[in-house]
Scaffold this active site. Structure first.
Site, mmCIF file in Angstrom:
data_model
loop_
_atom_site.group_PDB
_atom_site.id
_atom_site.type_symbol
_atom_site.label_atom_id
_atom_site.label_comp_id
_atom_site.label_asym_id
_atom_site.label_seq_id
_atom_site.Cartn_x
_atom_site.Cartn_y
_atom_site.Cartn_z
ATOM 1 N N ASP A 1 0.935 -1.194 -0.111
ATOM 2 C CA ASP A 1 0.067 0.112 0.091
ATOM 3 C C ASP A 1 0.858 1.326 0.088
ATOM 4 O O ASP A 1 1.939 1.188 0.736
ATOM 5 C CB ASP A 1 -1.101 0.063 1.268
ATOM 6 N N HIS B 1 -3.726 14.167 0.368
ATOM 7 C CA HIS B 1 -4.033 13.202 1.617
ATOM 8 C C HIS B 1 -2.766 13.179 2.620
ATOM 9 O O HIS B 1 -2.872 13.495 3.689
ATOM 10 C CB HIS B 1 -4.131 11.709 1.081
ATOM 11 N N ARG C 1 1.311 16.173 12.668
ATOM 12 C CA ARG C 1 2.553 16.865 12.840
ATOM 13 C C ARG C 1 2.605 18.334 12.738
ATOM 14 O O ARG C 1 3.546 18.985 12.990
ATOM 15 C CB ARG C 1 3.737 16.216 11.909
ATOM 16 N N GLU D 1 -10.299 3.904 3.362
ATOM 17 C CA GLU D 1 -9.401 4.824 2.581
ATOM 18 C C GLU D 1 -9.687 4.360 0.997
ATOM 19 O O GLU D 1 -9.551 3.165 0.487
ATOM 20 C CB GLU D 1 -7.866 4.202 2.709
ATOM 21 N N GLU E 1 -9.260 4.049 -2.726
ATOM 22 C CA GLU E 1 -7.913 3.844 -3.437
ATOM 23 C C GLU E 1 -8.176 3.044 -4.698
ATOM 24 O O GLU E 1 -9.134 2.535 -4.729
ATOM 25 C CB GLU E 1 -6.922 2.999 -2.438
ATOM 26 N N ASP F 1 -8.911 0.256 1.678
ATOM 27 C CA ASP F 1 -7.828 -0.029 2.797
ATOM 28 C C ASP F 1 -8.462 0.125 4.170
ATOM 29 O O ASP F 1 -8.243 1.176 4.715
ATOM 30 C CB ASP F 1 -6.627 0.938 2.502
ATOM 31 N N ARG G 1 -8.077 3.643 12.963
ATOM 32 C CA ARG G 1 -7.244 5.035 13.326
ATOM 33 C C ARG G 1 -6.571 5.075 14.658
ATOM 34 O O ARG G 1 -5.560 5.589 14.917
ATOM 35 C CB ARG G 1 -7.974 6.423 13.017
ATOM 36 N N GLN H 1 -3.849 2.386 14.784
ATOM 37 C CA GLN H 1 -2.939 3.070 14.105
ATOM 38 C C GLN H 1 -1.945 4.119 14.828
ATOM 39 O O GLN H 1 -0.567 3.953 14.844
ATOM 40 C CB GLN H 1 -3.468 3.617 12.725
ATOM 41 N N TYR I 1 1.759 2.982 15.211
ATOM 42 C CA TYR I 1 2.726 2.857 13.780
ATOM 43 C C TYR I 1 3.948 3.458 13.886
ATOM 44 O O TYR I 1 4.644 3.424 13.016
ATOM 45 C CB TYR I 1 1.733 3.926 12.794
ATOM 46 N N LYS J 1 -4.417 -1.905 9.884
ATOM 47 C CA LYS J 1 -4.614 -2.240 8.343
ATOM 48 C C LYS J 1 -4.823 -3.498 8.176
ATOM 49 O O LYS J 1 -4.794 -3.829 6.694
ATOM 50 C CB LYS J 1 -3.330 -1.825 7.596
ATOM 51 N N THR K 1 -9.128 -5.616 3.597
ATOM 52 C CA THR K 1 -8.968 -4.776 2.340
ATOM 53 C C THR K 1 -9.931 -5.236 1.337
ATOM 54 O O THR K 1 -9.936 -6.388 0.695
ATOM 55 C CB THR K 1 -7.534 -4.819 2.003
ATOM 56 N N THR L 1 -4.655 6.513 -0.315
ATOM 57 C CA THR L 1 -5.668 7.320 -0.276
ATOM 58 C C THR L 1 -5.833 8.529 -1.353
ATOM 59 O O THR L 1 -4.885 9.166 -1.420
ATOM 60 C CB THR L 1 -6.024 8.059 1.196
ATOM 61 N N GLU M 1 -9.668 12.500 7.042
ATOM 62 C CA GLU M 1 -9.656 13.743 6.399
ATOM 63 C C GLU M 1 -10.969 14.514 6.453
ATOM 64 O O GLU M 1 -10.877 15.649 6.846
ATOM 65 C CB GLU M 1 -9.134 13.740 5.154
#
Lengths: 419, 419
Positions: free
Chosen positions: B126, B133, B142, B199, B201, B231, B235, B238, B242, B251, B255, B347, B361
């Site tokens: 992926d 995104h 961040r 997600e 995709e 996907d 969250r 994650q 992660y 994840k 899928t 995504t 998002e």
């Protein structure tokens, strides 16, 4: 348990990796070029595919389990079959067996026989589960106060690797190209890796599938056996690529495993506990019993045409998390596990410098080179170097080993796109 | 190119996903429960496995390519075979075909027929390749000044996913359990995911293997076709897991892909360029021509028993990197690629809020709920919600679509370890 005696003399020593107590599973090419399943005993291989074809050995109610020279189908049959088969092979190779002469046509010498991958790797997952390794790498990358990520003591951290990269011991490894960016460069270049490294690991092979989450005890039951595993790592590619989604091309060039899968049953006498917890685990990760193993490990490095120097000696009992805990964590989301999945333990490092399982740690990021017996120094791997992992659990007058997990590093291609 | 006419009337409209211009590959269960390969045309399926068995259609010099009802073996035969087969099926289904009556026994209605996974997913990767995104997620995690990681404009960032998690549209998805740690908690808990997300995709299917690095042009030639891909992402799992090695259990639950693989040939008229580079790419990632596609995409959300609301509309042409660039990057280290590898685009988000491809998002991390047509609000997915992706490239009087990529989310198990 003492050494069990075999009619194969070379198996009755405390130096062979393959006494009757072991009986690991491998695959080899016959003189006719066919791929057969085999079991190692002393310096010989018992040809399981030929034994089955001739009706000397069979899995009850099954046909042609070993026809393709691959252990995947056998693994899928489950723990009852694993146990029955191991008992049958133990009888055939025991010193008490009535007709060893009748088996000589099924014995192939290991010397001169090409070993191949003994199972189809379904998916490959690599973990990060040695406290010393994580602390060392974390200190180098983030400083001592942030060495251990906040989740590390709660989760056996892992990432999905690339199954297609797995190859059997003896297969050369080509130094990769990749995107590299030195700290003083503004932009990356595409160039051969300069910091190519090993990772000394054990691999656990999943022999039974799962659908929903499994407990640690159930996970342990799903494991078929163990191999040595070298997770080749391009440190400069890794440094530039790994944030935010983890290692990718830095770990995809090759993953070398030992040719022999040591059955879990052969390791039973060597079970041990994981170390004391520095933070209590959540219930779903607690072990119902000892699930780690006391397996002495070492790494040898030999320059082109030169003698080997042992550059690391450690033990699998240094892991903070067992393979069973890792597998249990792997299923928490409902992730389906498949027969032939391979779980890398993560680099195994002890406390001392000579117990570290990667050059990154041994040379502290290349700042503190090691000197080989030949007088040459190394920070990372140089072209022509051969790296060899060895491992064995030591019992009363015998050793349960994996055979060597070895590969030579070839120079990078001049132009990777030239055909 | 205008709409091509078929003797199947339902294929001759500008609303069907499956005109003669498309001819996507799928797999279905016959009334007898056998898995067959099929090609979609209008509201029908042409039974390819039955046609081959009866000798009406064959791949030259090959036998029983479609016997197992899976397209993997066909993919492995290469681009020449793909092209010849597509030409043959186009002739059979064309309005000019001489004997449509003779084919009616091979036509199966789509309604009421169960579709299954059309190929064996070898490995799943992926990516994270939509600039909007990456900027949105980076800003949330961040801050705006560090939104885009330093490597993002140089590398199509990707991570290995879990092939065993891939399932076909229509298969329910069970809300996972996992380790969660709220910012105000000191330690994690093991609990059902509270922030379950989609997600949006595209998936590219690798139809030819590689051994060393391949160029972007060679990579494009290796791609067999495209699917829609969801996907599913936990969250909260994650966020805690992660760092430092990327998403793992967050994840791995499921899928979902669309049941139909649209051949690259059907998408040729819709090729377009990737957007202007914000930083020049290194040579090995430059595209020799347009390798992205103009494919309109949308996401629908329907609460249990309620009407669907379209919650996102975007386009595949928003990607910063094409699948060919991603695949070329995937091989830089020498990573071997296999027939049946699946590459998720990452995504796909446009600039505007309603063009974003994940609830993370759209609702800005749950801070800005959306209101469905029913009046209900959502931050993340609730139990019983059905999420549906749709996509199509719009030509002159026709549409090349994928069928819907849909799944309902079931509540988490009360106790995931209860058998």
């Amino acid at each position: 348990m003492p050494l069990m005696k075999s009619w194969v003399d070379s198996a009755n020593t405390d130096t062979t990796d393959f006494p009757l107590n072991n009986l690991p599973y491998g695959a080899f090419l016959t003189e006719e070029g066919e791929q057969h399943c085999g079991v190692a005993i002393g310096d010989m291989i018992l040809d399981i595919t030929a034994l089955e074809a001739d009706g000397v050995l069979a899995v009850p109610d099954e046909e042609e389990v070993f026809f393709f020279g691959d252990w995947t189908e056998f693994m899928a049959l489950g723990a009852g079959v694993w146990e029955g088969f191991r008992t049958a092979v133990t009888e055939l190779l025991s010193a008490d067996y009535a007709d060893p002469q009748g088996l000589t046509e099924y014995m192939v010498p290991q010397v001169g026989t090409q070993l191949v991958l003994p199972f189809a790797v379904s998916e490959y997952t690599d973990f990060y589960a040695s406290l010393n390794h994580a602390s060392n790498v974390g200190t180098m990358f983030r400083g001592p106060e942030n060495a251990l990520p906040p989740n590390w003591l709660s989760i056996p951290i892992g990432y999905n690797g690339r199954a297609s990269s797995v190859q059997v011991s003896g297969t050369d490894v080509r130094r990769p190209w990749g995107q590299l960016k030195a700290p003083d460069q503004e932009l990356p270049v595409f160039a051969p890796c300069k910091r190519f490294d090993i990772e000394l690991e054990m691999g656990a092979i999943v022999g039974q599938p799962s659908e929903g989450p499994v407990t640690v005890g159930e996970a342990d039951d799903m494991i078929f056996g163990y191999v040595l595993l070298n997770d080749w790592s391009a440190r400069d590619i890794q440094a530039w690529e790994y944030q935010p989604l983890g290692p990718f091309q830095s770990k995809a060039t090759a993953t070398t495993i030992s040719p022999w899968i040591v059955p879990k049953a052969a390791l039973e006498p060597f079970r041990c506990d994981t170390p004391e917890r520095q933070r209590p685990l959540l219930d779903h990760l607690k072990e119902p019993g000892p699930m780690l193993y006391d397996i002495a490990l070492e790494v040898g490095m030999a320059p082109e045409g030169g003698e080997e120097t042992v550059i690391s000696q450690t033990n699998y009992n240094q892991m903070y998390y067992s393979a069973a805990q890792q597998l249990a964590h792997h299923t928490t989301s409902g992730c389906p596990m498949s027969v032939g999945d391979l779980l890398g333990s993560g680099t195994i490092s002890g406390v001392e410098k000579h117990q570290r399982g990667a050059l990154l740690e041994i040379t502290w990021g290349g700042k503190d080179p090691i000197t080989l017996d030949s007088g040459e120094t190394r920070t990372f791997i140089e072209d022509g170097d051969t790296l060899t992992l060895r491992g064995g659990a030591v019992g009363d007058g015998y050793r349960v080993g994996f055979g060597s997990c070895t590969a030579k590093v070839l120079p990078a291609l001049d132009d990777p796109y030239k055909r």
